[in-house]
Design a protein around this motif. Sequence first.
Motif, PDB file in Angstrom:
ATOM      1  N   ARG A 163       1.192  -0.972  -0.094  1.00 30.74           N
ATOM      2  CA  ARG A 163      -0.343   0.049   0.178  1.00 30.74           C
ATOM      3  C   ARG A 163       0.893   1.331  -0.211  1.00 30.74           C
ATOM      4  N   SER A 164       0.630   2.268  -0.691  1.00 33.27           N
ATOM      5  CA  SER A 164       0.981   3.456  -0.550  1.00 33.27           C
ATOM      6  C   SER A 164       1.218   4.068   0.484  1.00 33.27           C
ATOM      7  N   LYS A 165       2.623   5.086   1.088  1.00 36.23           N
ATOM      8  CA  LYS A 165       2.223   6.225   1.802  1.00 36.23           C
ATOM      9  C   LYS A 165       2.966   5.827   3.249  1.00 36.23           C
ATOM     10  N   THR A 166       2.828   3.814   3.340  1.00 34.59           N
ATOM     11  CA  THR A 166       2.647   2.842   4.424  1.00 34.59           C
ATOM     12  C   THR A 166       3.921   2.519   4.377  1.00 34.59           C
ATOM     13  N   PRO A 167       4.818   2.140   5.649  1.00 31.95           N
ATOM     14  CA  PRO A 167       6.529   2.163   5.215  1.00 31.95           C
ATOM     15  C   PRO A 167       6.141   0.231   5.727  1.00 31.95           C
ATOM     16  N   ILE A 168       6.913  -0.075   5.004  1.00 32.38           N
ATOM     17  CA  ILE A 168       7.046  -1.877   3.830  1.00 32.38           C
ATOM     18  C   ILE A 168       8.361  -1.998   4.545  1.00 32.38           C
ATOM     19  N   LYS A 169       9.157  -3.411   5.064  1.00 32.75           N
ATOM     20  CA  LYS A 169      10.059  -3.605   6.362  1.00 32.75           C
ATOM     21  C   LYS A 169      10.657  -5.358   4.722  1.00 32.75           C
ATOM     22  N   ILE A 170      11.510  -4.808   4.317  1.00 31.64           N
ATOM     23  CA  ILE A 170      11.441  -6.205   3.205  1.00 31.64           C
ATOM     24  C   ILE A 170      13.043  -6.647   4.422  1.00 31.64           C
ATOM     25  N   SER A 171      12.994  -7.865   4.560  1.00 31.97           N
ATOM     26  CA  SER A 171      14.012  -8.763   5.428  1.00 31.97           C
ATOM     27  C   SER A 171      14.712 -10.137   4.494  1.00 31.97           C
ATOM     28  N   LEU A 172      15.952 -10.156   4.891  1.00 31.20           N
ATOM     29  CA  LEU A 172      16.238 -11.711   4.568  1.00 31.20           C
ATOM     30  C   LEU A 172      16.667 -11.895   6.751  1.00 31.20           C
ATOM     31  N   ARG A 173      16.328 -13.068   5.965  1.00 33.56           N
ATOM     32  CA  ARG A 173      16.715 -13.936   7.305  1.00 33.56           C
ATOM     33  C   ARG A 173      17.733 -14.844   7.392  1.00 33.56           C
ATOM     34  N   PHE A 174      18.562 -14.814   7.999  1.00 32.99           N
ATOM     35  CA  PHE A 174      19.729 -15.891   7.929  1.00 32.99           C
ATOM     36  C   PHE A 174      19.282 -16.811   8.848  1.00 32.99           C
ATOM     37  N   PRO A 175      19.858 -18.041   8.423  1.00 37.37           N
ATOM     38  CA  PRO A 175      19.763 -19.339   9.370  1.00 37.37           C
ATOM     39  C   PRO A 175      20.328 -18.485  11.136  1.00 37.37           C
ATOM     40  N   LYS A 176      19.956 -19.227  11.938  1.00 37.68           N
ATOM     41  CA  LYS A 176      20.432 -18.948  12.866  1.00 37.68           C
ATOM     42  C   LYS A 176      21.970 -18.949  13.330  1.00 37.68           C
ATOM     43  N   GLY A 177      22.726 -17.749  13.934  1.00 30.51           N
ATOM     44  CA  GLY A 177      24.296 -17.846  13.831  1.00 30.51           C
ATOM     45  C   GLY A 177      24.945 -17.976  13.468  1.00 30.51           C
ATOM     46  N   ALA A 178      24.028 -18.330  11.001  1.00 30.65           N
ATOM     47  CA  ALA A 178      25.039 -17.930  10.201  1.00 30.65           C
ATOM     48  C   ALA A 178      25.497 -16.703   9.446  1.00 30.65           C
ATOM     49  N   SER A 179      26.202 -16.454   8.877  1.00 35.67           N
ATOM     50  CA  SER A 179      25.980 -15.557   7.995  1.00 35.67           C
ATOM     51  C   SER A 179      26.491 -15.228   6.781  1.00 35.67           C
ATOM     52  N   ILE A 180      26.479 -14.152   5.345  1.00 36.62           N
ATOM     53  CA  ILE A 180      27.258 -15.101   4.419  1.00 36.62           C
ATOM     54  C   ILE A 180      28.312 -14.569   4.482  1.00 36.62           C
ATOM     55  N   GLY A 181      29.457 -14.007   5.330  1.00 34.15           N
ATOM     56  CA  GLY A 181      30.459 -13.673   5.381  1.00 34.15           C
ATOM     57  C   GLY A 181      31.574 -12.438   4.515  1.00 34.15           C
ATOM     58  N   ASN A 182      32.441 -12.615   4.495  1.00 32.98           N
ATOM     59  CA  ASN A 182      33.520 -11.432   4.255  1.00 32.98           C
ATOM     60  C   ASN A 182      34.479 -12.125   3.250  1.00 32.98           C
ATOM     61  N   ALA A 183      34.951 -13.032   3.046  1.00 36.27           N
ATOM     62  CA  ALA A 183      35.592 -13.588   1.991  1.00 36.27           C
ATOM     63  C   ALA A 183      35.762 -13.023   0.343  1.00 36.27           C
ATOM     64  N   ALA A 184      34.724 -12.944   0.378  1.00 32.41           N
ATOM     65  CA  ALA A 184      34.440 -11.993  -1.271  1.00 32.41           C
ATOM     66  C   ALA A 184      33.283 -11.359  -1.019  1.00 32.41           C
ATOM     67  N   ASN A 185      32.539 -10.221  -1.969  1.00 28.80           N
ATOM     68  CA  ASN A 185      32.249  -9.109  -1.728  1.00 28.80           C
ATOM     69  C   ASN A 185      31.306  -9.527  -2.264  1.00 28.80           C
ATOM     70  N   HIS A 186      29.497  -9.932  -1.674  1.00 26.14           N
ATOM     71  CA  HIS A 186      28.447 -10.340  -1.842  1.00 26.14           C
ATOM     72  C   HIS A 186      26.988  -9.320  -2.135  1.00 26.14           C
ATOM     73  N   PHE A 187      25.801  -9.462  -3.096  1.00 24.96           N
ATOM     74  CA  PHE A 187      25.336  -7.806  -3.426  1.00 24.96           C
ATOM     75  C   PHE A 187      23.993  -9.587  -3.986  1.00 24.96           C
ATOM     76  N   ILE A 188      23.396  -8.608  -3.817  1.00 23.92           N
ATOM     77  CA  ILE A 188      21.824  -8.650  -3.818  1.00 23.92           C
ATOM     78  C   ILE A 188      20.969  -8.071  -4.965  1.00 23.92           C
TER      79      ILE A 188
END
Length: 201
Positions: A163-188
């Motif tokens: 809906r117009s003018k109504t705050p939107i949350k868009i989230s990525l929820r990773f598995p608990k305790g996990a991250s994408i890391g920094n051994a490379a640059n990552h984009f979505i």
Amino acid sequence: MRNTLYLVGQVAVLAALKIDINDNAAIERSGLQLNNGHQYLRLNITNKGGIVELLDTNTRQIDGESTFNGMTLEEGVNLALEKIRFGYATSATVGGETDPTLVKYSNVYSDVPAVLANADLVITQQGKDILSVPVRNLLVGAESERTAGNVDSYESGVIRVLRSKTPIKISLRFPKGASIGNAANHFIELHLHGAATARKA
């Protein structure tokens, strides 16, 4: 009987706005026009984990990077969420690209790190989940022979309206305790397609 001049997404948008699709005068009075909607964003998510908010108050409309200004759609813009396309890209950490607008994205499952494929994409508005889907469901098994876009997009089967003018949350929820890391640059990148309304000029 439904007015067959309208497509399913258009019907969903008008219904969400409580406008009778059979009442042409009401549609005219609304001051809205129906068109094809497309919202997108591209982000660097290097070293991110947990719950990653893809939109915030600092998000700005920048060509090639985002169509969002902050966490809302513009006044008069309501979007029927008919199709979603998710893409991933990577580059070397040292001397690699860090700008999310200058990398080429893929939605092929084998190109996406397991930790990202096992994350969930959640879109929330007015405190309710509009969409909650595993990222793996947004991916395809093989590269399409056609130009990337609607042809290889995910369709949920249930149309929700942002809906117009109504705050939107868009989230990525990773598995608990996990991250994408920094051994490379990552984009979505995330593309939201569907019927939309806009204010008449």
